[in-house]
Design a protein around this motif. Structure first.
Motif, PDB file in Angstrom:
ATOM      1  N   SER A 363       0.826  -1.220   0.000  1.00 53.08           N
ATOM      2  CA  SER A 363       0.000   0.000   0.000  1.00 53.08           C
ATOM      3  C   SER A 363       0.853   1.260   0.000  1.00 53.08           C
ATOM      4  CB  SER A 363      -0.928  -0.009   1.224  1.00 53.08           C
ATOM      5  OG  SER A 363      -1.680  -1.201   1.285  1.00 53.08           O
ATOM      6  N   GLY A 364       1.992   1.190  -0.676  1.00 49.44           N
ATOM      7  CA  GLY A 364       2.865   2.353  -0.756  1.00 49.44           C
ATOM      8  C   GLY A 364       3.524   2.707   0.541  1.00 49.44           C
ATOM      9  N   ASP A 365       3.738   1.705   1.421  1.00 50.64           N
ATOM     10  CA  ASP A 365       4.352   1.887   2.736  1.00 50.64           C
ATOM     11  C   ASP A 365       3.553   2.825   3.638  1.00 50.64           C
ATOM     12  OD1 ASP A 365       6.530   0.176   2.320  1.00 50.64           O
ATOM     13  OD2 ASP A 365       7.643   1.735   1.259  1.00 50.64           O
ATOM     14  N   ARG A 366       2.282   2.942   3.389  1.00 51.02           N
ATOM     15  CA  ARG A 366       1.402   3.745   4.240  1.00 51.02           C
ATOM     16  C   ARG A 366       0.693   2.821   5.226  1.00 51.02           C
ATOM     17  NH1 ARG A 366       0.530   8.897   2.446  1.00 51.02           N
ATOM     18  NH2 ARG A 366      -1.423   8.991   3.613  1.00 51.02           N
ATOM     19  N   LYS A 367       0.569   3.307   6.470  1.00 48.46           N
ATOM     20  CA  LYS A 367       0.045   2.464   7.544  1.00 48.46           C
ATOM     21  C   LYS A 367      -1.366   2.855   7.991  1.00 48.46           C
ATOM     22  CE  LYS A 367       4.731   1.718   9.322  1.00 48.46           C
ATOM     23  NZ  LYS A 367       5.403   2.547   8.303  1.00 48.46           N
ATOM     24  N   GLY A 376      -5.389  -6.856   1.090  1.00 46.82           N
ATOM     25  CA  GLY A 376      -5.420  -8.312   1.141  1.00 46.82           C
ATOM     26  C   GLY A 376      -5.387  -8.958  -0.231  1.00 46.82           C
ATOM     27  N   TYR A 377      -5.807  -8.221  -1.266  1.00 51.46           N
ATOM     28  CA  TYR A 377      -5.727  -8.728  -2.630  1.00 51.46           C
ATOM     29  C   TYR A 377      -4.359  -8.445  -3.254  1.00 51.46           C
ATOM     30  CZ  TYR A 377     -10.802  -9.050  -2.200  1.00 51.46           C
ATOM     31  OH  TYR A 377     -12.086  -9.360  -1.793  1.00 51.46           O
ATOM     32  N   ARG A 378      -3.726  -7.369  -2.823  1.00 51.90           N
ATOM     33  CA  ARG A 378      -2.422  -7.017  -3.389  1.00 51.90           C
ATOM     34  C   ARG A 378      -1.305  -7.873  -2.809  1.00 51.90           C
ATOM     35  NH1 ARG A 378      -4.902  -2.012  -2.538  1.00 51.90           N
ATOM     36  NH2 ARG A 378      -3.662  -1.552  -0.679  1.00 51.90           N
ATOM     37  N   THR A 440     -10.406  -4.066  10.569  1.00 51.91           N
ATOM     38  CA  THR A 440      -9.210  -4.063   9.726  1.00 51.91           C
ATOM     39  C   THR A 440      -9.291  -5.134   8.645  1.00 51.91           C
ATOM     40  OG1 THR A 440      -7.972  -3.377  11.694  1.00 51.91           O
ATOM     41  CG2 THR A 440      -6.695  -4.047   9.773  1.00 51.91           C
ATOM     42  N   VAL A 441      -9.757  -6.330   9.014  1.00 53.78           N
ATOM     43  CA  VAL A 441      -9.885  -7.413   8.032  1.00 53.78           C
ATOM     44  C   VAL A 441     -10.855  -7.015   6.929  1.00 53.78           C
ATOM     45  CG1 VAL A 441     -10.671  -9.778   7.695  1.00 53.78           C
ATOM     46  CG2 VAL A 441      -9.244  -9.228   9.669  1.00 53.78           C
ATOM     47  N   ILE A 442     -11.976  -6.417   7.305  1.00 52.08           N
ATOM     48  CA  ILE A 442     -12.947  -5.965   6.293  1.00 52.08           C
ATOM     49  C   ILE A 442     -12.313  -4.911   5.385  1.00 52.08           C
ATOM     50  CG2 ILE A 442     -15.102  -4.685   5.975  1.00 52.08           C
ATOM     51  CD1 ILE A 442     -16.102  -6.077   8.552  1.00 52.08           C
ATOM     52  N   ARG A 443     -11.522  -4.034   5.974  1.00 54.82           N
ATOM     53  CA  ARG A 443     -10.872  -2.983   5.193  1.00 54.82           C
ATOM     54  C   ARG A 443      -9.906  -3.560   4.162  1.00 54.82           C
ATOM     55  NH1 ARG A 443     -11.365   2.166   3.598  1.00 54.82           N
ATOM     56  NH2 ARG A 443     -12.269   2.618   5.651  1.00 54.82           N
ATOM     57  N   ILE A 444      -9.086  -4.535   4.569  1.00 55.98           N
ATOM     58  CA  ILE A 444      -8.077  -5.048   3.628  1.00 55.98           C
ATOM     59  C   ILE A 444      -8.702  -5.926   2.554  1.00 55.98           C
ATOM     60  CG2 ILE A 444      -6.255  -4.942   5.383  1.00 55.98           C
ATOM     61  CD1 ILE A 444      -6.404  -7.978   5.623  1.00 55.98           C
ATOM     62  N   TYR A 445      -9.954  -6.379   2.774  1.00 56.23           N
ATOM     63  CA  TYR A 445     -10.630  -7.181   1.768  1.00 56.23           C
ATOM     64  C   TYR A 445     -11.782  -6.421   1.099  1.00 56.23           C
ATOM     65  CZ  TYR A 445      -7.918 -11.317   2.791  1.00 56.23           C
ATOM     66  OH  TYR A 445      -6.884 -12.210   2.918  1.00 56.23           O
ATOM     67  N   ARG A 458       0.843  -1.778  -4.911  1.00 58.13           N
ATOM     68  CA  ARG A 458       1.297  -2.707  -5.943  1.00 58.13           C
ATOM     69  C   ARG A 458       1.093  -4.131  -5.454  1.00 58.13           C
ATOM     70  NH1 ARG A 458       6.510  -4.847  -5.187  1.00 58.13           N
ATOM     71  NH2 ARG A 458       7.541  -4.136  -3.276  1.00 58.13           N
ATOM     72  N   ARG A 459       1.055  -5.051  -6.395  1.00 61.35           N
ATOM     73  CA  ARG A 459       0.891  -6.459  -6.046  1.00 61.35           C
ATOM     74  C   ARG A 459       2.237  -7.057  -5.627  1.00 61.35           C
ATOM     75  NH1 ARG A 459      -3.839  -8.839  -7.079  1.00 61.35           N
ATOM     76  NH2 ARG A 459      -5.352  -7.717  -8.387  1.00 61.35           N
ATOM     77  N   ILE A 460       2.180  -7.899  -4.605  1.00 56.60           N
ATOM     78  CA  ILE A 460       3.387  -8.553  -4.100  1.00 56.60           C
ATOM     79  C   ILE A 460       3.116 -10.052  -4.041  1.00 56.60           C
ATOM     80  CG2 ILE A 460       4.978  -8.797  -2.156  1.00 56.60           C
ATOM     81  CD1 ILE A 460       4.396  -5.917  -1.422  1.00 56.60           C
ATOM     82  N   SER A 461       3.973 -10.826  -4.666  1.00 56.98           N
ATOM     83  CA  SER A 461       3.810 -12.281  -4.680  1.00 56.98           C
ATOM     84  C   SER A 461       4.662 -12.921  -3.585  1.00 56.98           C
ATOM     85  CB  SER A 461       4.220 -12.838  -6.045  1.00 56.98           C
ATOM     86  OG  SER A 461       5.608 -12.615  -6.269  1.00 56.98           O
ATOM     87  N   MET A 462       4.371 -14.178  -3.299  1.00 59.10           N
ATOM     88  CA  MET A 462       5.149 -14.908  -2.304  1.00 59.10           C
ATOM     89  C   MET A 462       6.607 -15.036  -2.724  1.00 59.10           C
ATOM     90  SD  MET A 462       2.512 -17.953  -1.159  1.00 59.10           S
ATOM     91  CE  MET A 462       3.784 -18.750  -0.190  1.00 59.10           C
ATOM     92  N   GLY A 463       6.834 -15.239  -4.028  1.00 60.02           N
ATOM     93  CA  GLY A 463       8.199 -15.383  -4.514  1.00 60.02           C
ATOM     94  C   GLY A 463       9.020 -14.130  -4.362  1.00 60.02           C
ATOM     95  N   GLU A 464       8.363 -12.976  -4.328  1.00 58.26           N
ATOM     96  CA  GLU A 464       9.073 -11.699  -4.183  1.00 58.26           C
ATOM     97  C   GLU A 464       9.578 -11.500  -2.764  1.00 58.26           C
ATOM     98  OE1 GLU A 464       8.137  -6.934  -4.925  1.00 58.26           O
ATOM     99  OE2 GLU A 464       6.771  -8.473  -5.674  1.00 58.26           O
ATOM    100  N   GLN A 465       8.907 -12.117  -1.804  1.00 57.61           N
ATOM    101  CA  GLN A 465       9.290 -11.991  -0.385  1.00 57.61           C
ATOM    102  C   GLN A 465       9.385 -13.389   0.227  1.00 57.61           C
ATOM    103  OE1 GLN A 465       6.187  -9.424   1.241  1.00 57.61           O
ATOM    104  NE2 GLN A 465       7.461  -7.636   0.904  1.00 57.61           N
ATOM    105  N   LYS A 466      10.378 -14.130  -0.202  1.00 58.47           N
ATOM    106  CA  LYS A 466      10.488 -15.525   0.213  1.00 58.47           C
ATOM    107  C   LYS A 466      10.683 -15.668   1.724  1.00 58.47           C
ATOM    108  CE  LYS A 466      12.355 -17.057  -4.229  1.00 58.47           C
ATOM    109  NZ  LYS A 466      13.509 -17.654  -4.950  1.00 58.47           N
TER     110      LYS A 466
END
Length: 501
Positions: A363-367, A376-378, A440-445, A458-466
């Motif tokens: 989320s662009g490093d925003r908290k 949750g989709y990204r 929070t869960v509702i917000r991220i989904y 941006r989208r982040i995959s599991m392989g990008e952050q092993k």
């Protein structure tokens, strides 16, 4: 003496000397040494646990040539060995999950110093678990405090420096009260070894002498450790310390540091003073009241927070309240519930911090919650992991938090005057937990496009952050193990506590 019986002492020494070694190494080699040391100590602690389970007895390891009451001792049983294994596993996963953020947020020339602090912190936690000497415990409490302060401030921005200062002030206040209580106790008993102190305290109780000085000593030690573990209302330092530190620091501080102090308090209750004396002192009434206040006020503060990491930090205030409420029930069942909640909180809070980091990075490093819309989709794994941690904190069956709350409720039924306040606090806290975690869960989904929100993500995959993905999967597995296979763990805690005194 078998070789495995030397492992607790060697674990403390290896962790202690890994710090100076890391200070002369480059960041990459310091990281490798630190990882190897944590893994090695975890394996050694597992061997000690297997030994204590096989023998069914605790043992005393004498350091030096002098026996009690002049020498220093380590005392090892099932509970101590299990806690050492668990703490090592959680610390290793915290370091793995936050490795990328550490490289980005800490100057490369100072990263080896970070591993120095982690080594010293692990050494102090192991010493608090194993030591049978009350003054040695105090010394390592101070090492723990300094190390934790270093983990907070190493990021070197304004918020972390302020947080470290506030943490140090409150921690030194707690340390001072703890030291005063130890001094009173030494003056009363003439001993520093925990088992010898307990014998002398029993004699004083039987004779009916020095009741008031003993009560003062108990109150000072309890107050000191309550301040250091952020029991409400002594938690003002916690949100900034957890919310603005680097990821590994936040996860370690929330899951392990305060638990070391709480474990020392359990040792004081059972091995130093005696739980019967603690009940008679009425100090548990105070802990019960402040524990319930922490459960409620920590949750209310979390609801009002708009920063996801600070929200998780305020949630820790509520979870610390659960632990002290269990102590305040004044029963062995209450203490078992608190010990189990230590495990639950350590596993779940680390999971939440690491997962929240994955969501904010997507989320662009925003908290803030607005920017987390659709996160949750990204970052799908982080979304699932945060949901699992949230459901655990709420108390959904199959996860560790559910078992904790069941144990607290069962322990409350064993009391007479505290059953209704405890059950009402559990119910109200659970509702409040659901409010801020499910929000929070509702917000991220909630898909950002459907909500009409433009998010810089941006989208982040599991392989990008092993490494982070591996840590999240292990934390999820640990949470499920605690939730689905609780009976043998509860039995181990019960047997270990029985050996404690």
């Amino acid at each position: 003496m078998e070789l495995v019986q030397n492992f607790p002492f060697l674990s403390i020494i290896i962790a202690l000397f890994s710090g100076p070694l890391c200070s002369i190494l480059g960041s990459r080699w310091a990281r490798r040494v630190n990882t190897a040391v944590i893994a090695l100590i975890g394996i050694m602690s597992a061997a000690v646990l297997a030994y204590t389970l096989r023998t069914g007895e605790s043992y005393v390891y004498q350091m030096g040539h002098y026996s009690a009451p002049w020498g220093n001792e380590i005392r090892v049983g099932q509970l101590e060995a299990f806690m050492a294994v668990f703490f090592c596993a959680v610390m290793l996963l915290c370091m793995l999950g936050g490795r990328k953020e550490l490289a980005l947020e800490v100057e490369e020339s100072k990263q080896n110093l970070y591993y120095v602090m982690v080594g010293l912190l692990l050494s102090s936690l192991l010493a608090l678990i194993y030591t049978n000497d009350i003054f040695t415990a105090y010394v390592f409490v101070e090492i723990n405090t300094i190390s934790a302060c270093g983990l907070i401030m190493i990021r070197e921005n304004g918020r972390t420096l302020e947080a470290a200062t506030r943490y140090m002030i409150m921690s030194l206040m707690g340390s001072g009260l703890l030291l005063m209580g130890i001094c009173f106790l030494y003056d009363l008993t003439g001993h520093l070894l925990m088992s010898n102190i307990q014998e002398k305290v029993a004699e004083l109780q039987a004779a009916g002498t020095y009741h008031l000085p003993l009560l003062i000593s108990i109150c000072l030690m309890c107050a000191g450790l309550a301040i250091k573990s952020a029991l409400f209302p002594f938690h003002a330092w916690l949100p900034d310390a957890y919310g603005y530190s680097t990821l590994s620091s936040s996860a370690i501080l929330s899951s392990l540091v305060s638990k070391g102090y709480i474990f020392l308090l359990v040792k004081i209750f059972f091995r130093v003073i005696g739980f019967d004396v603690i009940r008679e002192s009425k100090m548990i009434n105070v802990l019960f009241v402040f524990g319930i206040l922490g459960m409620i006020m920590g949750s209310i503060s979390a609801i009002q927070e708009n920063n996801v990491r600070r929200m998780i930090a305020y949630s820790s205030v509520a979870q610390i309240g659960y632990i002290y409420m269990g102590f305040g029930l004044g029963t062995t069942a209450g203490v078992i519930a608190s010990l189990y909640h230590i495990l639950c909180h350590a596993a779940t809070k680390s999971l939440l911090f690491v997962a929240a980091s994955g969501l904010t990075e997507a989320s662009g490093d925003r908290k803030d919650f607005f920017s987390l819309t659709g996160a949750g989709y990204r970052n799908r794994l982080a979304g699932v992991a945060f949901t699992v941690g949230s459901l655990s904190m709420v108390g959904i069956p199959g996860l560790s938090g559910f078992i904790s709350k069941i144990l607290f409720a069962q322990a409350a039924y064993e009391t007479t005057h505290r059953i209704f306040p405890a059950l009402i606090a559990l119910a109200l806290s659970t509702i409040l937990n659901a409010v801020y975690f499910m929000k929070t869960v509702i917000r991220i989904y909630t898909p950002a496009a459907r909500a009409g929100i433009q998010v810089d993500g941006r989208r982040i995959s599991m392989g990008e952050q092993k490494q982070k993905s591996a840590a999240l999967l292990c934390f999820i597995a640990l949470n499920l193990i605690l939730g689905l296979f609780s009976e043998p763990i509860v039995n181990l805690l019960t047997q270990g506590l029985a050996m404690f005194s």
